[in-house]
Design an enzyme around this catalytic site. Structure first.
Site, PDB file in Angstrom:
ATOM      1  N   TRP A  12       0.706  -1.207   0.031  1.00 51.22           N
ATOM      2  CA  TRP A  12       0.153   0.048  -0.180  1.00 51.22           C
ATOM      3  C   TRP A  12       0.967   1.147   0.079  1.00 51.22           C
ATOM      4  CZ3 TRP A  12      -4.104  -1.576   4.383  1.00 51.22           C
ATOM      5  CH2 TRP A  12      -4.906  -2.734   3.821  1.00 51.22           C
TER       6      TRP A  12
ATOM      7  N   GLY B  91       1.418  -3.001  -6.326  1.00 52.98           N
ATOM      8  CA  GLY B  91       1.058  -1.584  -5.472  1.00 52.98           C
ATOM      9  C   GLY B  91      -0.085  -1.012  -5.832  1.00 52.98           C
ATOM     10  N   GLY B  92      -0.204  -0.211  -7.117  1.00 56.10           N
ATOM     11  CA  GLY B  92      -1.199   0.616  -7.334  1.00 56.10           C
ATOM     12  C   GLY B  92      -2.456  -0.208  -7.154  1.00 56.10           C
TER      13      GLY B  92
ATOM     14  N   GLU C  19      10.949  -7.396  -9.138  1.00 57.91           N
ATOM     15  CA  GLU C  19      10.375  -6.271  -9.574  1.00 57.91           C
ATOM     16  C   GLU C  19      11.424  -5.567 -10.317  1.00 57.91           C
ATOM     17  OE1 GLU C  19       6.797  -5.382  -6.636  1.00 57.91           O
ATOM     18  OE2 GLU C  19       8.685  -4.400  -5.987  1.00 57.91           O
TER      19      GLU C  19
ATOM     20  N   SER D 135       3.560  -3.107 -12.055  1.00 55.36           N
ATOM     21  CA  SER D 135       2.378  -2.551 -12.949  1.00 55.36           C
ATOM     22  C   SER D 135       1.381  -3.811 -13.290  1.00 55.36           C
ATOM     23  CB  SER D 135       2.693  -1.779 -14.148  1.00 55.36           C
ATOM     24  OG  SER D 135       3.636  -0.787 -13.711  1.00 55.36           O
TER      25      SER D 135
ATOM     26  N   GLY E 215       5.297   0.824 -10.822  1.00 56.83           N
ATOM     27  CA  GLY E 215       4.699   2.033 -10.589  1.00 56.83           C
ATOM     28  C   GLY E 215       4.724   2.929 -12.004  1.00 56.83           C
TER      29      GLY E 215
HETATM   30  P1  PGA Z   1       3.139  -1.283  -8.749  1.00 61.09           P
HETATM   31  O1  PGA Z   1       4.235  -1.561  -7.498  1.00 61.09           O
HETATM   32  O2  PGA Z   1       2.064  -2.540  -8.885  1.00 61.09           O
HETATM   33  O3  PGA Z   1       2.149   0.213  -8.458  1.00 61.09           O
HETATM   34  O4  PGA Z   1       4.051  -1.116 -10.070  1.00 61.09           O
HETATM   35  C1  PGA Z   1       4.584  -2.771  -7.210  1.00 61.09           C
HETATM   36  C2  PGA Z   1       5.469  -2.631  -6.167  1.00 61.09           C
HETATM   37  O5  PGA Z   1       6.018  -1.677  -5.922  1.00 61.09           O
HETATM   38  O6  PGA Z   1       5.755  -3.634  -5.392  1.00 61.09           O
END
Ligand code: PGA
Length: 248
Positions: A10, A228-229, A166, A207, A172
């Site tokens: 989050w 994340g998002g 990642e 993402s 992001g």
């Molecule tokens: P995201 O972030 O899904 O917004 O790209 C992933 C993360 O930072 O773990």
């Protein structure tokens, strides 16, 4: 075979009130989904713990941990404090911390060790930058990120944790690694872990959304995701979770 898992990071979003609401929405979601872990901001953790007390398959983690156990470290949070308030997991080496807080491979390894000392399961995040990928150095970068932790705590301890691939250029940004790119790195990580890594959960992050999840999780070495998002809305998060179940 590693068990499927979906984790939601989050980041620095919301307040205790919105975090409690999101946790309650997750707790009330019905359907078939895998093990879930949520990573609220530190100060929202108690509100989330309170909502999820009775929900057995949603664990709670922190986004960061001090590498120290205790002492005069203003602003830091120890593993013992995290366990004490109900965390079972912690992210270490997230790319935003490697970049914004200059966390080195060695410091990440120390944080991994601190998590283990406190009985927390670390999720070790690794991934290359766009420049490193353009230079064809992604596997070399990941090998050294993993290697620093293996050197400090030993291979077996890393196999007992969770690894998240990642790619920095996908976090992001709205840009995702292709399923083939992700699978190539995941199988490399699995090979680096050796025979002890067969059941290690290796997550993909960067993402992920409801539209790209199915193709990613159809890959054999993607055991789940770190989102994340798309983890900030219960409906999107659960939709992704259900797609993992369908593919595994
Ligand atoms: P995201 O972030 O899904 O917004 O790209 C992933 C993360 O930072 O773990």
């Amino acid at each position: 075979m590693a068990k499927p898992l979906l984790a939601g990071n989050w980041k620095m979003h919301g307040t205790a009130k919105t975090a409690a609401k999101l946790a309650a929405d997750l707790a009330n979601s019905s359907g078939d989904y895998p093990e879930l872990i949520v990573f609220p901001p530190y100060v929202c953790i108690p509100a989330v713990v309170n909502e999820l007390l009775a929900v057995r398959n949603i664990a709670i983690g922190a986004q960061n941990i001090s590498h120290h156990s205790e002492g005069a470290y203003t602003g830091e949070i120890s593993g013992k404090m995290l366990s004490d308030i109900g965390c079972s997991h912690v992210l270490v080496g997230h790319s935003e911390r490697r970049t914004n807080c200059s966390e080195s491979n060695e410091l990440v390894a120390e944080k991994f060790a601190a998590a283990k000392r406190s009985g927390l399961v670390p999720i070790l995040c690794v991934g290359e930058t766009l420049e490193q990928r353009q230079q064809g150095r992604e596997l070399q970068v990941i090998k050294s990120q993993l290697g620093a932790v293996i050197d400090l705590v030993g291979l077996e301890t890393v196999c007992d944790a969770i690894v998240a691939y990642e790619p920095v250029w996908a976090v992001g940004t709205g840009e995702t690694a292709s399923p083939e790119q992700a699978q190539q790195v995941h199988s490399f990580i699995r090979a680096e872990l050796g025979s002890g890594g067969t059941d290690t959960q290796i997550l993909y992050g960067g993402s992920i959304n409801a539209d790209n999840a199915a193709a990613l999780f159809a890959q054999p070495d993607l055991d789940g995701g770190l989102v994340g998002g798309a983890s900030l809305e219960a409906e999107h998060f659960i939709n992704i979770a259900q797609q993992i179940v369908e593919q595994k």
